[in-house]
Design an enzyme around this catalytic site. Sequence first.
Site, PDB file in Angstrom:
ATOM      1  N   SER A   1       0.788  -1.239   0.000  1.00 47.64           N
ATOM      2  CA  SER A   1       0.000   0.000   0.000  1.00 47.64           C
ATOM      3  C   SER A   1       0.817   1.284   0.000  1.00 47.64           C
ATOM      4  CB  SER A   1      -0.968   0.016   1.186  1.00 47.64           C
ATOM      5  OG  SER A   1      -2.090  -0.792   0.908  1.00 47.64           O
TER       6      SER A   1
ATOM      7  N   LYS B   1       0.192   3.772  -2.708  1.00 51.58           N
ATOM      8  CA  LYS B   1      -0.806   4.846  -2.636  1.00 51.58           C
ATOM      9  C   LYS B   1      -0.170   6.229  -2.504  1.00 51.58           C
ATOM     10  CE  LYS B   1      -4.497   1.923  -0.713  1.00 51.58           C
ATOM     11  NZ  LYS B   1      -3.934   0.651  -0.267  1.00 51.58           N
TER      12      LYS B   1
ATOM     13  N   SER C   1      -6.154   3.548   4.300  1.00 51.23           N
ATOM     14  CA  SER C   1      -5.538   2.696   3.277  1.00 51.23           C
ATOM     15  C   SER C   1      -6.575   1.938   2.463  1.00 51.23           C
ATOM     16  CB  SER C   1      -4.540   1.708   3.894  1.00 51.23           C
ATOM     17  OG  SER C   1      -3.628   1.246   2.910  1.00 51.23           O
TER      18      SER C   1
ATOM     19  N   LYS D   1       3.333   6.499   5.035  1.00 51.87           N
ATOM     20  CA  LYS D   1       2.416   5.419   4.630  1.00 51.87           C
ATOM     21  C   LYS D   1       2.978   4.045   4.970  1.00 51.87           C
ATOM     22  CE  LYS D   1      -1.426   4.080   2.730  1.00 51.87           C
ATOM     23  NZ  LYS D   1      -1.451   2.897   3.631  1.00 51.87           N
TER      24      LYS D   1
END
Length: 281
Positions: free
Chosen positions: A71, A74, A131, A228
């Site tokens: 993730s 992202k 997320s 993140k």
Amino acid sequence: MRKVLIIICVILAFVFGLMIFGYISEPGSKVTAADLPSVPSVSAQQAILIDGKTGEVLFEKNADEKGYPASTTKIMTALVALDVCKESGIGIDEEVTIPKVAVGVEGSSLYLKENEKKTIEELLYGVMLRSGNDGATALAACMGGNLEHFIRMMNEKAERLGCTGTNFVNPSGLFDENHYTTARDLAKIAKCAMENKTFRKVVGTKTWKQYTNKNKTVFQYDGATGIKIGFTKASGRTLVASAKRGDVEMICVVLNDGDWFNDAYSLMDYGFGVKGCNNEK
């Protein structure tokens, strides 16, 4: 006799000068050496630590080796979406309609419904804090016109940033053998993203409406500014973390790391130590 005395005085003055210089300079060099922090040992398969302002590499481990971002993908999704906003002259308060392709996406979810209205801001916070894979898909489809075009934009952006070991095939980070990056490339992407004020505000937020940031860095690490986390069984645990002390900001990337947060904190501690600002907040 007079000439001999002059020569002796010059020699003594020279020797005395060397003694003074040695007295002043030697202790300083010893302190500098003693103050240098120890290079940390991390369990990450791939890792890198950079100065967030200059891009200077302070630590690396297999930084150009292929890895899977999960993730942390992202980061690029949000960055490209914000690029589209800027180029199109629209604000993040603009509403978009959730397309069918974004409903029921595997993994972490915002539980979006087809045809419901969401602002770009709501999707950004949902993507970067919660997320949400469906949120990332919605952002991509809405901001790119369709998923394929947006993913092409992600790869073009990576290329412009000098990434040589990255290929995206989705906006969420769901595992795919052809969806990969390197620690060095991900650090470049993160550095660029953190230069965007809106992005920086979003990823540094602890809670926003119903969303709590999954990135524990913002709760645990002094001076944390983002950014993140990511995880899939195939990718392992991935983390891009950042923190600022004084005028110095660190950006750390660890890929496939079972001790992701502690390793990131150790690396950033090391970086701040190298820069001499470990005690500045």
